[in-house]
Write a protein that holds these residues in place. Sequence first.
Motif, PDB file in Angstrom:
ATOM      1  N   VAL A   1      26.218  28.231   6.070  1.00  0.00           N
ATOM      2  CA  VAL A   1      26.391  26.804   5.821  1.00  0.00           C
ATOM      3  C   VAL A   1      27.355  26.183   6.827  1.00  0.00           C
ATOM      4  CG1 VAL A   1      25.873  26.788   3.346  1.00  0.00           C
ATOM      5  CG2 VAL A   1      28.184  27.368   4.116  1.00  0.00           C
ATOM      6  N   THR A   2      27.194  24.875   7.016  1.00  0.00           N
ATOM      7  CA  THR A   2      28.136  24.064   7.793  1.00  0.00           C
ATOM      8  C   THR A   2      28.697  23.002   6.849  1.00  0.00           C
ATOM      9  OG1 THR A   2      26.256  22.712   8.546  1.00  0.00           O
ATOM     10  CG2 THR A   2      27.025  24.451  10.021  1.00  0.00           C
ATOM     11  N   PRO A   3      29.611  23.366   5.963  1.00  0.00           N
ATOM     12  CA  PRO A   3      30.006  22.474   4.861  1.00  0.00           C
ATOM     13  C   PRO A   3      30.858  21.287   5.273  1.00  0.00           C
ATOM     14  CG  PRO A   3      31.317  24.475   4.810  1.00  0.00           C
ATOM     15  CD  PRO A   3      30.282  24.676   5.877  1.00  0.00           C
TER      16      PRO A   3
ATOM     17  N   SER B   1      26.344  15.522   6.691  1.00  0.00           N
ATOM     18  CA  SER B   1      26.911  15.385   5.351  1.00  0.00           C
ATOM     19  C   SER B   1      28.122  16.300   5.175  1.00  0.00           C
ATOM     20  CB  SER B   1      25.852  15.719   4.291  1.00  0.00           C
ATOM     21  OG  SER B   1      25.405  17.047   4.441  1.00  0.00           O
ATOM     22  N   VAL B   2      28.984  15.936   4.248  1.00  0.00           N
ATOM     23  CA  VAL B   2      30.166  16.728   3.923  1.00  0.00           C
ATOM     24  C   VAL B   2      29.989  17.285   2.517  1.00  0.00           C
ATOM     25  CG1 VAL B   2      32.667  16.709   3.615  1.00  0.00           C
ATOM     26  CG2 VAL B   2      31.611  15.274   5.385  1.00  0.00           C
ATOM     27  N   MET B   3      30.066  18.598   2.379  1.00  0.00           N
ATOM     28  CA  MET B   3      29.899  19.208   1.063  1.00  0.00           C
ATOM     29  C   MET B   3      31.143  18.931   0.209  1.00  0.00           C
ATOM     30  SD  MET B   3      29.085  23.189   0.027  1.00  0.00           S
ATOM     31  CE  MET B   3      27.464  23.207   0.817  1.00  0.00           C
ATOM     32  N   PRO B   4      30.983  18.276  -0.947  1.00  0.00           N
ATOM     33  CA  PRO B   4      32.140  17.973  -1.790  1.00  0.00           C
ATOM     34  C   PRO B   4      32.804  19.254  -2.303  1.00  0.00           C
ATOM     35  CG  PRO B   4      30.216  16.701  -2.453  1.00  0.00           C
ATOM     36  CD  PRO B   4      29.735  17.743  -1.498  1.00  0.00           C
ATOM     37  N   VAL B   5      34.071  19.121  -2.672  1.00  0.00           N
ATOM     38  CA  VAL B   5      34.832  20.280  -3.127  1.00  0.00           C
ATOM     39  C   VAL B   5      34.184  20.904  -4.365  1.00  0.00           C
ATOM     40  CG1 VAL B   5      37.038  21.022  -4.103  1.00  0.00           C
ATOM     41  CG2 VAL B   5      36.999  19.497  -2.130  1.00  0.00           C
TER      42      VAL B   5
END
Length: 509
Positions: A259-261, A269-273
């Motif tokens: 993954v590229t979080p 996109s930014v993967m939320p915490v």
Amino acid sequence: MDQIEVIMVDQFGKTAGVVERIRRMVHDGTLREGDPLPSTRALAAELGVARGTVVAAYDQLDGEGWIRTRHGAVARVVAAAGAAGGATGSAFPDAAGPRVLPTATGPGATAASASATAARLIDCRPGVPAVTAIAQRDWRAAWRAAADAPLRNAVADPLGTVELRAQVVAQLGLSRGFAPSVDRVLLTAGTSEALSLVTEALRVHLGRAPVFAVEDPGYRTGQRAVLSAGGTVVGIPLDDDGMDLDALTAAPPVDVVLVTPTHQYPLGSVMPVARRQRLLAWAAATGTLVVEDDYDSEFRHRGSPVPALAALDAEGVVLHVGGFSKTLDPRLRCSYVVLPGATGGPVGAGSGAGAGSVSVSVSVAGVADAVLAARRARGAVVAEPVQVALAHLLRTGALRRHLGRVRRDYTHRRARIAARLDGVAGLEARALTGGLHAVVVWSGPATGQEVAARMAGAGVLVSTLEEYGLAPGSTPAGVVLGYGAVTAPELDRALDAVIGAVERAETVA
């Protein structure tokens, strides 16, 4: 300064007035590449404005790439219209002159015209940062340190020099929220070699081809590295927050999730915490290794910094990959791997949501040992002089200073893209929360290949969004435009080109 006439501006917008006039003078050729600008004090006195107004204007122009300022040195023009191949057009609404794009080389073009067209090409394909932005003094000092290092009758450590690995640990502690022990860090020749190394290690220890769940669309070069090292890949679709975990858990069992979080590549996109925590809990419960590609986390343009996945990893299931390709120069071919801690459960246990899979259980400590063994078997891949130079840049703070400077530059370019495309019917700019590229999509029937071909004819090279898709139809029509290494006039020409190419493609359609 006899080249800049007195600008009569009212109290509101004084800085904008100074900025716009210098932009105009670059566009119309009054100011050329290399021309010096007056000191902020002298220009402020000439214009009858506060010195802080000129300082702010110079700072904005520097960030946009029009001029370059150095402490104690004269500010100079670095982005002139003629330097980008003679285009005198402008994307600024009130700038003098029409927008002019280079002419494509047709079948009947002469050799001279073909050569001129090639010289005007602007390469906006993603992957290249502002390599030349680093202070020359710092760059030369780093390589002097490498040259001054004593010669040794020895074989290089395959894991990398202790000094550089220690500096990487310190940098991770400052910027990414976790500080692993030095013995968990090893160097690789770029991200692709890191993924190849991990695949090879897992293949040996699992006794079969490891299965990687990858983002679709995603980093195709990394996926090819996995395949070439004997692994297999399974595409997992994305939603607005990154990899779709419902789709992941419904898929057959996998050994690794790649993954590229922090900045999904290429959609941004930014993967939320909360999703990160869910992914880590699922990985720990199913015995799945998570490989975090943290490729451009240093450049966050909007919102609060997001911690690395490895910083949230209490179970020891994350293998973190970072490097210097996006911060300095991809030609250095230096990345690093942070091995997972020894607290995790079995990896490759085949306990995913799918049924009927049987595989060999390997502890996380075993995975780390396998990767270390593979690294030692392959030998050293990053030249020691490169490592010494990088360690010097980190130790002296030169890299942090460089990052601060280019982060500001990239933020200005990102803002320019957003402002230029805002309100253009049918176009949308995405992936602008961070990083060095933007994704431009449209609502009409034109394909990415059609638009990219028209842009190439106009002298601008981009990648198509479709190139990153694993499954047919997994991406919308779009192009990926890298803005890390282009000047402000070149970026304006590229934006003009994408708008014009979409409009022409839609007209033809």
